[in-house]
Design a protein around this motif. Sequence first.
Motif, PDB file in Angstrom:
ATOM      1  N   TYR A  95      -3.351   8.154  -1.493  1.00  0.00           N
ATOM      2  CA  TYR A  95      -3.746   9.300  -0.365  1.00  0.00           C
ATOM      3  C   TYR A  95      -5.356   8.812   0.356  1.00  0.00           C
ATOM      4  N   GLN A  96      -5.560   9.245   1.669  1.00  0.00           N
ATOM      5  CA  GLN A  96      -7.287   9.002   2.636  1.00  0.00           C
ATOM      6  C   GLN A  96      -7.849  10.121   3.012  1.00  0.00           C
ATOM      7  N   PRO A  97      -8.454  10.236   2.600  1.00  0.00           N
ATOM      8  CA  PRO A  97      -9.895  11.048   3.318  1.00  0.00           C
ATOM      9  C   PRO A  97      -9.152  10.822   4.713  1.00  0.00           C
TER      10      PRO A  97
ATOM     11  N   ALA B 293      -5.765  14.930   3.818  1.00  0.00           N
ATOM     12  CA  ALA B 293      -5.687  13.660   3.832  1.00  0.00           C
ATOM     13  C   ALA B 293      -4.591  12.876   3.920  1.00  0.00           C
ATOM     14  N   GLU B 294      -3.952  11.734   4.290  1.00  0.00           N
ATOM     15  CA  GLU B 294      -3.065  11.036   5.380  1.00  0.00           C
ATOM     16  C   GLU B 294      -2.776  10.124   3.745  1.00  0.00           C
ATOM     17  N   ALA B 295      -0.871  10.304   3.424  1.00  0.00           N
ATOM     18  CA  ALA B 295      -0.245  10.138   2.923  1.00  0.00           C
ATOM     19  C   ALA B 295      -0.003   8.764   3.309  1.00  0.00           C
ATOM     20  N   LEU B 296      -0.059   7.536   2.216  1.00  0.00           N
ATOM     21  CA  LEU B 296       0.604   6.399   2.204  1.00  0.00           C
ATOM     22  C   LEU B 296       0.948   5.857   1.283  1.00  0.00           C
ATOM     23  N   VAL B 297       2.524   5.302   1.824  1.00  0.00           N
ATOM     24  CA  VAL B 297       3.316   4.771  -0.028  1.00  0.00           C
ATOM     25  C   VAL B 297       2.274   3.351   0.175  1.00  0.00           C
ATOM     26  N   ARG B 298       3.332   3.241  -1.102  1.00  0.00           N
ATOM     27  CA  ARG B 298       2.998   1.618  -2.177  1.00  0.00           C
ATOM     28  C   ARG B 298       4.427   1.939  -2.960  1.00  0.00           C
ATOM     29  N   TRP B 299       4.680   0.642  -3.278  1.00  0.00           N
ATOM     30  CA  TRP B 299       6.024   0.332  -3.929  1.00  0.00           C
ATOM     31  C   TRP B 299       5.159  -1.146  -5.113  1.00  0.00           C
TER      32      TRP B 299
ATOM     33  N   GLY C  91       2.559  -2.750  -0.373  1.00  0.00           N
ATOM     34  CA  GLY C  91       1.434  -2.347   0.774  1.00  0.00           C
ATOM     35  C   GLY C  91       3.143  -1.936   1.995  1.00  0.00           C
ATOM     36  N   PRO C  92       3.200  -1.066   2.076  1.00  0.00           N
ATOM     37  CA  PRO C  92       4.346  -0.732   3.463  1.00  0.00           C
ATOM     38  C   PRO C  92       4.585  -1.582   4.268  1.00  0.00           C
ATOM     39  N   ASP C  93       3.108  -2.626   4.224  1.00  0.00           N
ATOM     40  CA  ASP C  93       4.207  -3.415   5.932  1.00  0.00           C
ATOM     41  C   ASP C  93       5.542  -4.349   5.658  1.00  0.00           C
TER      42      ASP C  93
ATOM     43  N   VAL D 219       1.667  13.320   6.811  1.00  0.00           N
ATOM     44  CA  VAL D 219       2.410  12.223   6.583  1.00  0.00           C
ATOM     45  C   VAL D 219       3.545  11.797   7.844  1.00  0.00           C
ATOM     46  N   ASN D 220       3.464   9.512   7.411  1.00  0.00           N
ATOM     47  CA  ASN D 220       4.035   9.286   9.004  1.00  0.00           C
ATOM     48  C   ASN D 220       5.638   9.341   8.576  1.00  0.00           C
ATOM     49  N   LEU D 221       6.042   9.397   9.628  1.00  0.00           N
ATOM     50  CA  LEU D 221       7.686   9.930   9.768  1.00  0.00           C
ATOM     51  C   LEU D 221       7.857   8.598  10.795  1.00  0.00           C
TER      52      LEU D 221
ATOM     53  N   LEU E 132       0.046  12.528  17.281  1.00  0.00           N
ATOM     54  CA  LEU E 132       0.596  10.326  18.256  1.00  0.00           C
ATOM     55  C   LEU E 132      -0.449   9.139  16.880  1.00  0.00           C
ATOM     56  N   ASP E 133       0.433   8.879  16.266  1.00  0.00           N
ATOM     57  CA  ASP E 133      -0.081   7.540  15.400  1.00  0.00           C
ATOM     58  C   ASP E 133      -0.102   6.784  16.523  1.00  0.00           C
ATOM     59  N   ASP E 134      -1.616   5.570  16.356  1.00  0.00           N
ATOM     60  CA  ASP E 134      -1.994   4.802  16.779  1.00  0.00           C
ATOM     61  C   ASP E 134      -1.626   4.055  17.822  1.00  0.00           C
TER      62      ASP E 134
ATOM     63  N   ASP F  49      -5.613   4.027  17.332  1.00  0.00           N
ATOM     64  CA  ASP F  49      -5.707   2.730  16.301  1.00  0.00           C
ATOM     65  C   ASP F  49      -7.449   2.836  16.708  1.00  0.00           C
ATOM     66  N   ARG F  50      -7.222   1.830  15.547  1.00  0.00           N
ATOM     67  CA  ARG F  50      -8.797   1.738  15.354  1.00  0.00           C
ATOM     68  C   ARG F  50      -8.887  -0.051  16.223  1.00  0.00           C
ATOM     69  N   SER F  51      -8.330  -0.689  16.597  1.00  0.00           N
ATOM     70  CA  SER F  51      -9.385  -1.382  17.763  1.00  0.00           C
ATOM     71  C   SER F  51     -10.051  -0.922  18.047  1.00  0.00           C
TER      72      SER F  51
ATOM     73  N   VAL G 204     -12.419   3.694  10.601  1.00  0.00           N
ATOM     74  CA  VAL G 204     -13.687   3.575  10.640  1.00  0.00           C
ATOM     75  C   VAL G 204     -14.501   3.228   9.616  1.00  0.00           C
ATOM     76  N   GLU G 205     -14.905   1.682   9.796  1.00  0.00           N
ATOM     77  CA  GLU G 205     -15.539   0.886   9.049  1.00  0.00           C
ATOM     78  C   GLU G 205     -17.095   1.202   8.383  1.00  0.00           C
ATOM     79  N   THR G 206     -17.449   1.448   9.347  1.00  0.00           N
ATOM     80  CA  THR G 206     -19.278   1.517   9.228  1.00  0.00           C
ATOM     81  C   THR G 206     -20.426   2.326   9.431  1.00  0.00           C
TER      82      THR G 206
ATOM     83  N   GLY H  15     -11.318   6.115   7.264  1.00  0.00           N
ATOM     84  CA  GLY H  15     -11.808   4.439   7.471  1.00  0.00           C
ATOM     85  C   GLY H  15     -11.792   4.337   5.999  1.00  0.00           C
ATOM     86  N   TRP H  16     -12.832   3.430   5.662  1.00  0.00           N
ATOM     87  CA  TRP H  16     -12.889   2.550   4.566  1.00  0.00           C
ATOM     88  C   TRP H  16     -14.393   3.073   4.241  1.00  0.00           C
ATOM     89  N   TYR H  17     -15.048   3.309   5.452  1.00  0.00           N
ATOM     90  CA  TYR H  17     -16.470   3.983   5.641  1.00  0.00           C
ATOM     91  C   TYR H  17     -16.428   5.284   4.824  1.00  0.00           C
TER      92      TYR H  17
HETATM   93  P1  C2E Z   1      -1.082   3.420  10.132  1.00  0.00           P
HETATM   94  O1  C2E Z   1      -0.470   4.599   9.457  1.00  0.00           O
HETATM   95  O2  C2E Z   1      -1.499   3.227  10.668  1.00  0.00           O
HETATM   96  O3  C2E Z   1      -2.129   3.989   8.563  1.00  0.00           O
HETATM   97  C1  C2E Z   1      -3.512   3.390   7.790  1.00  0.00           C
HETATM   98  C2  C2E Z   1      -3.518   2.318   7.354  1.00  0.00           C
HETATM   99  O4  C2E Z   1      -4.531   1.201   8.029  1.00  0.00           O
HETATM  100  C3  C2E Z   1      -3.285   1.937   5.914  1.00  0.00           C
HETATM  101  O5  C2E Z   1      -2.472   0.887   5.835  1.00  0.00           O
HETATM  102  C4  C2E Z   1      -4.580   2.271   5.574  1.00  0.00           C
HETATM  103  O6  C2E Z   1      -4.469   2.155   4.482  1.00  0.00           O
HETATM  104  C5  C2E Z   1      -5.193   1.411   6.646  1.00  0.00           C
HETATM  105  N1  C2E Z   1      -6.480   1.370   6.783  1.00  0.00           N
HETATM  106  C6  C2E Z   1      -7.424   2.599   6.263  1.00  0.00           C
HETATM  107  N2  C2E Z   1      -9.018   2.507   6.541  1.00  0.00           N
HETATM  108  C7  C2E Z   1      -9.281   1.164   6.957  1.00  0.00           C
HETATM  109  C8  C2E Z   1     -10.198   1.387   7.291  1.00  0.00           C
HETATM  110  O7  C2E Z   1     -11.070   1.526   7.597  1.00  0.00           O
HETATM  111  N3  C2E Z   1      -9.971  -0.696   8.208  1.00  0.00           N
HETATM  112  C9  C2E Z   1      -9.023  -1.233   7.874  1.00  0.00           C
HETATM  113  N4  C2E Z   1      -8.946  -2.488   7.909  1.00  0.00           N
HETATM  114  N5  C2E Z   1      -7.535  -0.791   7.713  1.00  0.00           N
HETATM  115  C10 C2E Z   1      -7.658   0.501   7.234  1.00  0.00           C
HETATM  116  P2  C2E Z   1      -1.513   0.805   5.130  1.00  0.00           P
HETATM  117  O8  C2E Z   1      -1.931   1.843   3.659  1.00  0.00           O
HETATM  118  O9  C2E Z   1      -0.783  -0.572   4.330  1.00  0.00           O
HETATM  119  O10 C2E Z   1      -0.206   1.383   6.556  1.00  0.00           O
HETATM  120  C11 C2E Z   1       0.311   0.148   6.680  1.00  0.00           C
HETATM  121  C12 C2E Z   1       1.781   0.959   7.099  1.00  0.00           C
HETATM  122  O11 C2E Z   1       1.992   0.893   6.897  1.00  0.00           O
HETATM  123  C13 C2E Z   1       0.551   2.639   8.244  1.00  0.00           C
HETATM  124  O12 C2E Z   1       0.162   2.127   8.932  1.00  0.00           O
HETATM  125  C14 C2E Z   1       2.181   3.506   8.503  1.00  0.00           C
HETATM  126  O13 C2E Z   1       2.570   2.408   9.632  1.00  0.00           O
HETATM  127  C15 C2E Z   1       2.964   2.652   7.772  1.00  0.00           C
HETATM  128  N6  C2E Z   1       3.383   3.525   6.248  1.00  0.00           N
HETATM  129  C16 C2E Z   1       2.865   4.082   5.549  1.00  0.00           C
HETATM  130  N7  C2E Z   1       3.298   5.342   4.853  1.00  0.00           N
HETATM  131  C17 C2E Z   1       4.476   5.371   4.810  1.00  0.00           C
HETATM  132  C18 C2E Z   1       5.191   6.110   5.023  1.00  0.00           C
HETATM  133  O14 C2E Z   1       5.452   7.082   4.000  1.00  0.00           O
HETATM  134  N8  C2E Z   1       6.451   6.130   5.911  1.00  0.00           N
HETATM  135  C19 C2E Z   1       6.175   5.643   7.182  1.00  0.00           C
HETATM  136  N9  C2E Z   1       7.637   5.738   8.077  1.00  0.00           N
HETATM  137  N10 C2E Z   1       5.249   4.476   7.302  1.00  0.00           N
HETATM  138  C20 C2E Z   1       4.574   4.936   5.744  1.00  0.00           C
END
Ligand code: C2E
Length: 283
Positions: free
Chosen positions: A43-45, A57-63, A72-74, A118-120, A180-182, A204-206, A243-245, A262-264
Amino acid sequence: AKERGGNRYEVADPDADARAITRHGLTNQLPSALRHGEFFVEYQPLIGLEDGAVLGAEALVRWSHPVHGVLGPDQFIPLAESTGQIVPLGRWVLEQAAQQARDWHDRKFTGPAPRINVNLSPVQLTHPDLVAEVAAVLDETGLQPSALCLEVTESALIGADEDALKPLRRIADLGVAIALDDFGTGYSNLSSLRWLPVSVLKLDRSFTRGMRQHPADPVEMKIVEGIVSLAHTLNLTVTVEGVETRTQAEHLRALGCDTAQGWYYGKAGPAEQLHRLTLADAG
Ligand code: C2E
Ligand code: CA
Ligand code: CA
Ligand code: CA
């Protein structure tokens, strides 16, 4: 070495065959990995820029792979999408996240309920059971719908007609927020924001690369200022990712962005980390 997004470099893999085999292997292992409990959610705040409060928080899955370590999810979401395995996996992530959010809510005695994002996947969006599953998860966990936000990428909605958007509209009608993500990485036109069932724009962070220094890149500032103004006119909330800084955070706050991630503020981590943050926040 080939350039990859900004200043990150990656050496080309000399052994593409081995990678293809790994990919094939991973794809085959997805179903049993889910059964064996190898996935976990971090979970990222999400932070309110106005006052720095933890809003959720955003839920981010790992294996946690027995041989390859933590992936990582990628490294596996695209595989899971290509086989349809993302449907049960996505549902599992949604259940975990909703449970967790419910738990935070129960422990937090003041302030609004923490929000869980939660990402869809686009593949989930076309699955006929999606709406029923979201409703079932809300029902099972007792999580209030407004505490849930489902993130859909811009690219998933490009070219979507009214029929394709129906499930999303029905989910929004349940009271669930849709983000609407990214935003800004696809080719959508801004006018589509008028009719998409979306209430949050995730920039998007870009967009924030040029905001690392004082003064920030003036063109980048103008662009974000314009997006924020348009979003607010359409009653959308703006979240900025990556957001890193502190400098970036200050610029974004000055531009009127609502929420940041973001990491900040904090990397994705175990639920306990969020428990501590949200409880500390509740005073
Ligand atoms: P996302 O939805 O754009 O999630 C944000 C990604 O940016 C996450 O990578 C996060 O760890 C990373 N991040 C957060 N803060 C910072 C920062 O300050 N700087 C940088 N450079 N990166 C930051 P993560 O966890 O590797 O996830 C990558 C992508 O995988 C996610 O991008 C999302 O599209 C996908 N994903 C993750 N969990 C799920 C899930 O449960 N279901 C689906 N369908 N996709 C998921
Ligand atoms: Ca996301
Ligand atoms: Ca994103
Ligand atoms: Ca992103």
